[in-house]
Scaffold this motif. Sequence first.
Motif, PDB file in Angstrom:
ATOM      1  N   ARG A  14    -128.283-162.834  18.808  1.00 11.52           N
ATOM      2  CA  ARG A  14    -126.912-163.069  18.321  1.00 11.52           C
ATOM      3  C   ARG A  14    -126.048-161.831  18.513  1.00 11.52           C
ATOM      4  O   ARG A  14    -124.875-161.943  18.883  1.00 11.52           O
ATOM      5  N   ALA A  15    -126.587-160.661  18.274  1.00 12.08           N
ATOM      6  CA  ALA A  15    -125.838-159.421  18.488  1.00 12.08           C
ATOM      7  C   ALA A  15    -125.518-159.256  19.969  1.00 12.08           C
ATOM      8  O   ALA A  15    -124.409-158.844  20.340  1.00 12.08           O
ATOM      9  N   HIS A  16    -126.475-159.587  20.819  1.00 13.70           N
ATOM     10  CA  HIS A  16    -126.278-159.524  22.269  1.00 13.70           C
ATOM     11  C   HIS A  16    -125.145-160.459  22.681  1.00 13.70           C
ATOM     12  O   HIS A  16    -124.240-160.069  23.412  1.00 13.70           O
ATOM     13  N   MET A  17    -125.173-161.690  22.189  1.00 13.08           N
ATOM     14  CA  MET A  17    -124.151-162.667  22.555  1.00 13.08           C
ATOM     15  C   MET A  17    -122.785-162.291  21.985  1.00 13.08           C
ATOM     16  O   MET A  17    -121.753-162.596  22.594  1.00 13.08           O
ATOM     17  N   ALA A  18    -122.739-161.605  20.854  1.00 17.37           N
ATOM     18  CA  ALA A  18    -121.467-161.115  20.316  1.00 17.37           C
ATOM     19  C   ALA A  18    -120.865-160.086  21.271  1.00 17.37           C
ATOM     20  O   ALA A  18    -119.640-160.067  21.482  1.00 17.37           O
ATOM     21  N   ARG A  19    -121.712-159.255  21.859  1.00 18.60           N
ATOM     22  CA  ARG A  19    -121.228-158.294  22.862  1.00 18.60           C
ATOM     23  C   ARG A  19    -120.710-159.018  24.096  1.00 18.60           C
ATOM     24  O   ARG A  19    -119.713-158.608  24.674  1.00 18.60           O
ATOM     25  N   VAL A  20    -121.382-160.089  24.488  1.00 22.35           N
ATOM     26  CA  VAL A  20    -120.932-160.869  25.641  1.00 22.35           C
ATOM     27  C   VAL A  20    -119.548-161.441  25.361  1.00 22.35           C
ATOM     28  O   VAL A  20    -118.654-161.371  26.213  1.00 22.35           O
ATOM     29  N   LYS A  21    -119.355-161.993  24.176  1.00 19.51           N
ATOM     30  CA  LYS A  21    -118.057-162.587  23.820  1.00 19.51           C
ATOM     31  C   LYS A  21    -116.945-161.548  23.807  1.00 19.51           C
ATOM     32  O   LYS A  21    -115.781-161.897  23.989  1.00 19.51           O
ATOM     33  N   PRO A  24    -114.220-158.781  28.730  1.00 21.51           N
ATOM     34  CA  PRO A  24    -113.034-159.427  29.298  1.00 21.51           C
ATOM     35  C   PRO A  24    -113.446-160.761  29.940  1.00 21.51           C
ATOM     36  O   PRO A  24    -114.604-160.925  30.351  1.00 21.51           O
ATOM     37  N   PRO A  25    -112.517-161.707  30.032  1.00 19.89           N
ATOM     38  CA  PRO A  25    -112.874-163.047  30.533  1.00 19.89           C
ATOM     39  C   PRO A  25    -113.607-163.066  31.869  1.00 19.89           C
ATOM     40  O   PRO A  25    -114.591-163.790  32.013  1.00 19.89           O
ATOM     41  N   ASP A  26    -113.159-162.289  32.852  1.00 20.83           N
ATOM     42  CA  ASP A  26    -113.826-162.333  34.161  1.00 20.83           C
ATOM     43  C   ASP A  26    -115.249-161.779  34.087  1.00 20.83           C
ATOM     44  O   ASP A  26    -116.168-162.323  34.693  1.00 20.83           O
ATOM     45  N   HIS A  27    -115.457-160.752  33.296  1.00 23.71           N
ATOM     46  CA  HIS A  27    -116.793-160.185  33.122  1.00 23.71           C
ATOM     47  C   HIS A  27    -117.703-161.165  32.374  1.00 23.71           C
ATOM     48  O   HIS A  27    -118.876-161.305  32.696  1.00 23.71           O
ATOM     49  N   ARG A  28    -117.139-161.834  31.372  1.00 22.13           N
ATOM     50  CA  ARG A  28    -117.907-162.811  30.600  1.00 22.13           C
ATOM     51  C   ARG A  28    -118.348-163.979  31.480  1.00 22.13           C
ATOM     52  O   ARG A  28    -119.490-164.420  31.414  1.00 22.13           O
ATOM     53  N   ILE A  29    -117.464-164.452  32.348  1.00 23.86           N
ATOM     54  CA  ILE A  29    -117.809-165.549  33.262  1.00 23.86           C
ATOM     55  C   ILE A  29    -118.936-165.127  34.189  1.00 23.86           C
ATOM     56  O   ILE A  29    -119.909-165.863  34.389  1.00 23.86           O
ATOM     57  N   VAL A  30    -118.844-163.932  34.747  1.00 19.99           N
ATOM     58  CA  VAL A  30    -119.888-163.433  35.647  1.00 19.99           C
ATOM     59  C   VAL A  30    -121.203-163.288  34.890  1.00 19.99           C
ATOM     60  O   VAL A  30    -122.259-163.685  35.385  1.00 19.99           O
ATOM     61  N   TYR A  31    -121.158-162.740  33.678  1.00 22.83           N
ATOM     62  CA  TYR A  31    -122.382-162.598  32.886  1.00 22.83           C
ATOM     63  C   TYR A  31    -123.036-163.961  32.677  1.00 22.83           C
ATOM     64  O   TYR A  31    -124.236-164.120  32.869  1.00 22.83           O
ATOM     65  N   LYS A  32    -122.250-164.950  32.287  1.00 20.46           N
ATOM     66  CA  LYS A  32    -122.813-166.267  31.996  1.00 20.46           C
ATOM     67  C   LYS A  32    -123.374-166.928  33.254  1.00 20.46           C
ATOM     68  O   LYS A  32    -124.395-167.620  33.185  1.00 20.46           O
ATOM     69  N   GLU A  33    -122.753-166.701  34.400  1.00 20.42           N
ATOM     70  CA  GLU A  33    -123.292-167.236  35.654  1.00 20.42           C
ATOM     71  C   GLU A  33    -124.631-166.573  35.987  1.00 20.42           C
ATOM     72  O   GLU A  33    -125.575-167.237  36.399  1.00 20.42           O
ATOM     73  N   ILE A  34    -124.701-165.268  35.800  1.00 21.15           N
ATOM     74  CA  ILE A  34    -125.949-164.551  36.061  1.00 21.15           C
ATOM     75  C   ILE A  34    -127.016-164.991  35.056  1.00 21.15           C
ATOM     76  O   ILE A  34    -128.169-165.224  35.435  1.00 21.15           O
ATOM     77  N   LEU A  48    -133.788-158.122  32.055  1.00 19.48           N
ATOM     78  CA  LEU A  48    -132.662-157.512  32.761  1.00 19.48           C
ATOM     79  C   LEU A  48    -131.320-157.784  32.088  1.00 19.48           C
ATOM     80  O   LEU A  48    -130.347-157.093  32.364  1.00 19.48           O
ATOM     81  N   LEU A  49    -131.244-158.765  31.204  1.00 21.60           N
ATOM     82  CA  LEU A  49    -129.964-159.142  30.608  1.00 21.60           C
ATOM     83  C   LEU A  49    -129.315-158.023  29.785  1.00 21.60           C
ATOM     84  O   LEU A  49    -128.112-157.805  29.930  1.00 21.60           O
ATOM     85  N   PRO A  50    -130.041-157.309  28.936  1.00 20.02           N
ATOM     86  CA  PRO A  50    -129.385-156.216  28.206  1.00 20.02           C
ATOM     87  C   PRO A  50    -128.821-155.132  29.136  1.00 20.02           C
ATOM     88  O   PRO A  50    -127.713-154.636  28.910  1.00 20.02           O
ATOM     89  N   GLY A  51    -129.555-154.790  30.169  1.00 23.82           N
ATOM     90  CA  GLY A  51    -129.060-153.808  31.126  1.00 23.82           C
ATOM     91  C   GLY A  51    -127.855-154.322  31.896  1.00 23.82           C
ATOM     92  O   GLY A  51    -126.910-153.570  32.173  1.00 23.82           O
ATOM     93  N   ASP A  54    -124.890-153.991  29.613  1.00 20.97           N
ATOM     94  CA  ASP A  54    -124.443-152.593  29.603  1.00 20.97           C
ATOM     95  C   ASP A  54    -123.622-152.288  30.846  1.00 20.97           C
ATOM     96  O   ASP A  54    -122.561-151.664  30.771  1.00 20.97           O
ATOM     97  N   PHE A  55    -124.110-152.726  32.008  1.00 24.54           N
ATOM     98  CA  PHE A  55    -123.441-152.503  33.281  1.00 24.54           C
ATOM     99  C   PHE A  55    -122.036-153.110  33.281  1.00 24.54           C
ATOM    100  O   PHE A  55    -121.064-152.456  33.674  1.00 24.54           O
ATOM    101  N   LEU A  56    -121.921-154.353  32.801  1.00 22.92           N
ATOM    102  CA  LEU A  56    -120.612-155.011  32.774  1.00 22.92           C
ATOM    103  C   LEU A  56    -119.679-154.370  31.751  1.00 22.92           C
ATOM    104  O   LEU A  56    -118.471-154.230  32.011  1.00 22.92           O
TER     105      LEU A  56
END
Length: 89
Positions: A14-21, A24-34, A48-51, A54-56
């Motif tokens: 949940r903490a990870h997904m809060a960071r995803v939310k 910025p919108p374009d980064h969030r879309i790319v994260y969700k696609e990956i 690899l998802l936490p890294g 961090d990268f995004l």
Amino acid sequence: MGIQEIIESKKQWRAHMARVKALPPDHRIVYKEIQRYFFKVGPADASLLPGLLDFLEEGAAAGRGAVELVGNDVAAFCDDLVRDSRTDA
């Protein structure tokens, strides 16, 4: 896995997904696609998802767009990331 481990794992997710939310919108879309790609054919442990997050986040903080970070072909970017990982596919 005990109940405490399950609870802690859910808290971390949940903490990870809060960071995803918060991306910025374009980064969030790319994260969700990956993320979707990883859940289908990516690394078996999704480590690899936490890294990736961090990268995004770092790229967004530096003012770099998502396409600038991963390129136009998200699948090719994912393939490069998982090249040496054990996959589910």
